[in-house]
Design a protein around this motif. Structure first.
Motif, PDB file in Angstrom:
ATOM      1  N   LEU A  98       0.828  -1.219   0.000  1.00 16.55           N
ATOM      2  CA  LEU A  98       0.000   0.000   0.000  1.00 16.55           C
ATOM      3  C   LEU A  98       0.855   1.259   0.000  1.00 16.55           C
ATOM      4  N   LEU A  99       2.040   1.149   0.621  1.00 13.03           N
ATOM      5  CA  LEU A  99       2.948   2.297   0.665  1.00 13.03           C
ATOM      6  C   LEU A  99       3.796   2.420  -0.595  1.00 13.03           C
ATOM      7  N   GLY A 100       3.572   1.448  -1.513  1.00 17.23           N
ATOM      8  CA  GLY A 100       4.291   1.492  -2.785  1.00 17.23           C
ATOM      9  C   GLY A 100       5.724   1.007  -2.696  1.00 17.23           C
ATOM     10  N   GLN A 101       6.060   0.263  -1.630  1.00 18.15           N
ATOM     11  CA  GLN A 101       7.436  -0.213  -1.454  1.00 18.15           C
ATOM     12  C   GLN A 101       7.634  -1.615  -2.033  1.00 18.15           C
ATOM     13  N   THR A 102       6.514  -2.271  -2.373  1.00 21.95           N
ATOM     14  CA  THR A 102       6.579  -3.654  -2.863  1.00 21.95           C
ATOM     15  C   THR A 102       5.649  -3.814  -4.053  1.00 21.95           C
ATOM     16  N   ASP A 103       6.154  -4.464  -5.113  1.00 23.20           N
ATOM     17  CA  ASP A 103       5.261  -4.713  -6.259  1.00 23.20           C
ATOM     18  C   ASP A 103       4.385  -5.943  -5.981  1.00 23.20           C
ATOM     19  N   LEU A 104       3.433  -6.185  -6.846  1.00 25.76           N
ATOM     20  CA  LEU A 104       2.447  -7.252  -6.602  1.00 25.76           C
ATOM     21  C   LEU A 104       3.076  -8.638  -6.535  1.00 25.76           C
ATOM     22  N   TYR A 105       4.078  -8.884  -7.404  1.00 23.64           N
ATOM     23  CA  TYR A 105       4.723 -10.197  -7.412  1.00 23.64           C
ATOM     24  C   TYR A 105       5.450 -10.440  -6.086  1.00 23.64           C
ATOM     25  N   THR A 106       6.202  -9.455  -5.622  1.00 20.88           N
ATOM     26  CA  THR A 106       6.926  -9.591  -4.345  1.00 20.88           C
ATOM     27  C   THR A 106       5.924  -9.733  -3.204  1.00 20.88           C
ATOM     28  N   PHE A 107       4.817  -8.988  -3.308  1.00 18.22           N
ATOM     29  CA  PHE A 107       3.753  -9.085  -2.298  1.00 18.22           C
ATOM     30  C   PHE A 107       3.242 -10.528  -2.208  1.00 18.22           C
ATOM     31  N   ALA A 108       2.951 -11.144  -3.376  1.00 22.63           N
ATOM     32  CA  ALA A 108       2.428 -12.523  -3.400  1.00 22.63           C
ATOM     33  C   ALA A 108       3.439 -13.501  -2.814  1.00 22.63           C
ATOM     34  N   VAL A 109       4.721 -13.314  -3.175  1.00 21.39           N
ATOM     35  CA  VAL A 109       5.769 -14.214  -2.663  1.00 21.39           C
ATOM     36  C   VAL A 109       5.895 -14.067  -1.135  1.00 21.39           C
ATOM     37  N   CYS A 110       5.839 -12.826  -0.649  1.00 20.48           N
ATOM     38  CA  CYS A 110       5.956 -12.583   0.803  1.00 20.48           C
ATOM     39  C   CYS A 110       4.765 -13.203   1.552  1.00 20.48           C
ATOM     40  N   VAL A 111       3.568 -13.047   0.980  1.00 24.26           N
ATOM     41  CA  VAL A 111       2.369 -13.628   1.621  1.00 24.26           C
ATOM     42  C   VAL A 111       2.507 -15.151   1.707  1.00 24.26           C
ATOM     43  N   LEU A 112       2.940 -15.762   0.596  1.00 22.31           N
ATOM     44  CA  LEU A 112       3.116 -17.224   0.589  1.00 22.31           C
ATOM     45  C   LEU A 112       4.171 -17.650   1.606  1.00 22.31           C
ATOM     46  N   SER A 113       5.235 -16.853   1.674  1.00 28.70           N
ATOM     47  CA  SER A 113       6.322 -17.165   2.598  1.00 28.70           C
ATOM     48  C   SER A 113       5.841 -17.123   4.049  1.00 28.70           C
ATOM     49  N   ILE A 114       5.094 -16.068   4.381  1.00 31.85           N
ATOM     50  CA  ILE A 114       4.571 -15.921   5.752  1.00 31.85           C
ATOM     51  C   ILE A 114       3.571 -17.044   6.046  1.00 31.85           C
ATOM     52  N   MET A 115       2.715 -17.332   5.054  1.00 31.43           N
ATOM     53  CA  MET A 115       1.723 -18.408   5.239  1.00 31.43           C
ATOM     54  C   MET A 115       2.417 -19.746   5.475  1.00 31.43           C
ATOM     55  N   SER A 116       3.526 -19.986   4.770  1.00 34.17           N
ATOM     56  CA  SER A 116       4.260 -21.243   4.928  1.00 34.17           C
ATOM     57  C   SER A 116       4.818 -21.358   6.342  1.00 34.17           C
ATOM     58  N   ILE A 117       5.381 -20.244   6.847  1.00 35.37           N
ATOM     59  CA  ILE A 117       5.984 -20.272   8.192  1.00 35.37           C
ATOM     60  C   ILE A 117       4.893 -20.490   9.248  1.00 35.37           C
ATOM     61  N   VAL A 118       3.813 -19.698   9.148  1.00 32.32           N
ATOM     62  CA  VAL A 118       2.720 -19.823  10.133  1.00 32.32           C
ATOM     63  C   VAL A 118       2.085 -21.215  10.033  1.00 32.32           C
ATOM     64  N   GLY A 119       1.839 -21.681   8.784  1.00 31.94           N
ATOM     65  CA  GLY A 119       1.234 -22.999   8.565  1.00 31.94           C
ATOM     66  C   GLY A 119       2.091 -24.100   9.161  1.00 31.94           C
ATOM     67  N   CYS A 120       3.401 -23.988   8.982  1.00 33.05           N
ATOM     68  CA  CYS A 120       4.328 -24.990   9.504  1.00 33.05           C
ATOM     69  C   CYS A 120       4.239 -25.063  11.034  1.00 33.05           C
ATOM     70  N   MET A 121       4.161 -23.889  11.672  1.00 36.45           N
ATOM     71  CA  MET A 121       4.081 -23.852  13.144  1.00 36.45           C
ATOM     72  C   MET A 121       2.748 -24.430  13.639  1.00 36.45           C
ATOM     73  N   LEU A 122       1.660 -24.099  12.935  1.00 35.34           N
ATOM     74  CA  LEU A 122       0.345 -24.622  13.331  1.00 35.34           C
ATOM     75  C   LEU A 122       0.292 -26.139  13.158  1.00 35.34           C
ATOM     76  N   LEU A 123       0.881 -26.609  12.050  1.00 35.29           N
ATOM     77  CA  LEU A 123       0.857 -28.050  11.777  1.00 35.29           C
ATOM     78  C   LEU A 123       1.656 -28.826  12.800  1.00 35.29           C
ATOM     79  N   VAL A 124       2.803 -28.262  13.215  1.00 35.05           N
ATOM     80  CA  VAL A 124       3.622 -28.977  14.201  1.00 35.05           C
ATOM     81  C   VAL A 124       2.895 -29.016  15.553  1.00 35.05           C
ATOM     82  N   ALA A 125       2.160 -27.959  15.869  1.00 31.75           N
ATOM     83  CA  ALA A 125       1.388 -27.943  17.125  1.00 31.75           C
ATOM     84  C   ALA A 125       0.264 -28.984  17.063  1.00 31.75           C
ATOM     85  N   LEU A 126      -0.433 -29.028  15.912  1.00 26.78           N
ATOM     86  CA  LEU A 126      -1.537 -29.984  15.734  1.00 26.78           C
ATOM     87  C   LEU A 126      -1.029 -31.428  15.763  1.00 26.78           C
ATOM     88  N   LEU A 127       0.087 -31.642  15.067  1.00 29.87           N
ATOM     89  CA  LEU A 127       0.670 -32.985  15.011  1.00 29.87           C
ATOM     90  C   LEU A 127       1.115 -33.447  16.401  1.00 29.87           C
TER      91      LEU A 127
END
Ligand SMILES: [Zn+2]
Ligand SMILES: [Zn+2]
Length: 292
Positions: free
Chosen positions: A192-221
């Motif tokens: 929103l501040l114009g510091q990141t383009d859409l492609y980098t935004f998508a990659v960052c979102v996926l990256s964060i989701m992977s980290i959070v997902g990994c932590m949730l999965l290890v807790a569930l497991l």
């Protein structure tokens, strides 16, 4: 007496089974996220790794095989969780209440120990653990193995994806700095501040989701493996019921079946459960012969 038994339950069918809006959303979310991660890994990350590290054909085949193995294991276990009959099916249940049994008003039948009625699945689920909205089915005696295997392989896939995504994301963001860390952790604000383009935004979102997902999965497991080790369901754990803990090996067998040593490798490996899900050995019944 012949008249003391009646057949309860119809052959398993998903007709008439409800999918609540929460179930539908969670179910679609799970399927989407599995395929987004698999496609991202196979068509974006892997070509980048091949280019960046100049890996040879053998390693490339190994990576592709790993992705296919993890993907098929997650999907096959998902399918098994979804389609396995968790009810008593065509089992013969007693008309008269027996010790530990209870009457289920919804099914109009006696319900065995450890079974609970699910108002979404519309039947009593044998050795019920919980209703899983992400798979749209109850987790019970017959599909607990597949549920744990699905979480396990999803977790392995997320660790694998995280390792590859980490290097990939930083190659896009540039060198490590507080500014780039801000772009990674708060991609929407950064965009929103114009510091990141859409492609980098998508990659960052996926990256964060992977980290959070990994932590949730290890807790569930960890939580569910704790249940297996103790020989408990989630309900029994929260109510401190230790009646069905038969020792580590028997507890594992009661979930992963007689071939538990390698059954976890793939859901299609046949591994019969030791019991019928209606009657259960208890700690007391095992200890009795020793007292004689
Ligand atoms: Zn019921
Ligand atoms: Zn259910």
């Amino acid at each position: 007496m012949d008249g003391t038994f009646k057949i309860v339950g119809e052959p398993f069918t998903r007709e008439g089974q409800l999918m609540t809006p929460t179930d539908t959303f969670a179910f679609c979310f799970t399927l989407s996220i599995i395929h987004v991660i698999a496609c991202f890994g196979l068509f974006v990350l892997l070509p980048w790794v091949v280019d960046e590290y100049k890996i040879g054909l053998t390693k490339k085949i190994l990576h592709i095989s790993a992705v296919i193995f993890l993907y098929s294991n997650v999907m096959m276990n998902f399918w098994k969780v979804l389609t396995t009959d968790t009810s008593s099916g065509s089992a013969v249940l007693p008309i008269f209440l027996q010790p530990g049994w209870k009457f289920c008003a919804s099914c109009e039948a006696n319900s065995p120990p450890r079974a609970f009625h699910c108002h979404i699945c519309r039947h009593c689920v044998l050795k019920r653990d919980h209703h899983c909205p992400f798979t749209g089915n109850c987790i019970g005696n017959t599909n607990y193995r597949f549920y744990i295997q699905m979480i396990f392989y999803f977790w392995v896939a997320s660790v694998y994806a995280n390792i590859m995504t980490f290097a990939f994301t930083w190659s896009i963001l540039g060198e490590f700095s507080l500014y780039n860390l801000f772009r990674l952790v708060l991609p929407l604000l950064s965009c929103l501040l114009g510091q990141t383009d859409l492609y980098t935004f998508a990659v960052c979102v996926l990256s964060i989701m992977s980290i959070v997902g990994c932590m949730l999965l290890v807790a569930l497991l960890s939580f569910h493996l704790g249940n297996v080790v103790r020989g408990q369901t989630t309900f029994e754990r929260s109510h401190r019921v230790h009646t069905y803990g038969l020792g580590l090996e028997q507890n594992i067998k009661s979930v992963f079946g007689e071939r538990w040593r390698y059954a976890w490798l793939f859901p299609s490996i046949n591994s019969p459960l030791p019991g019928d899900g209606i009657t259960f050995l208890t700690k007391e019944s095992l200890e009795k012969p020793k007292d004689l």
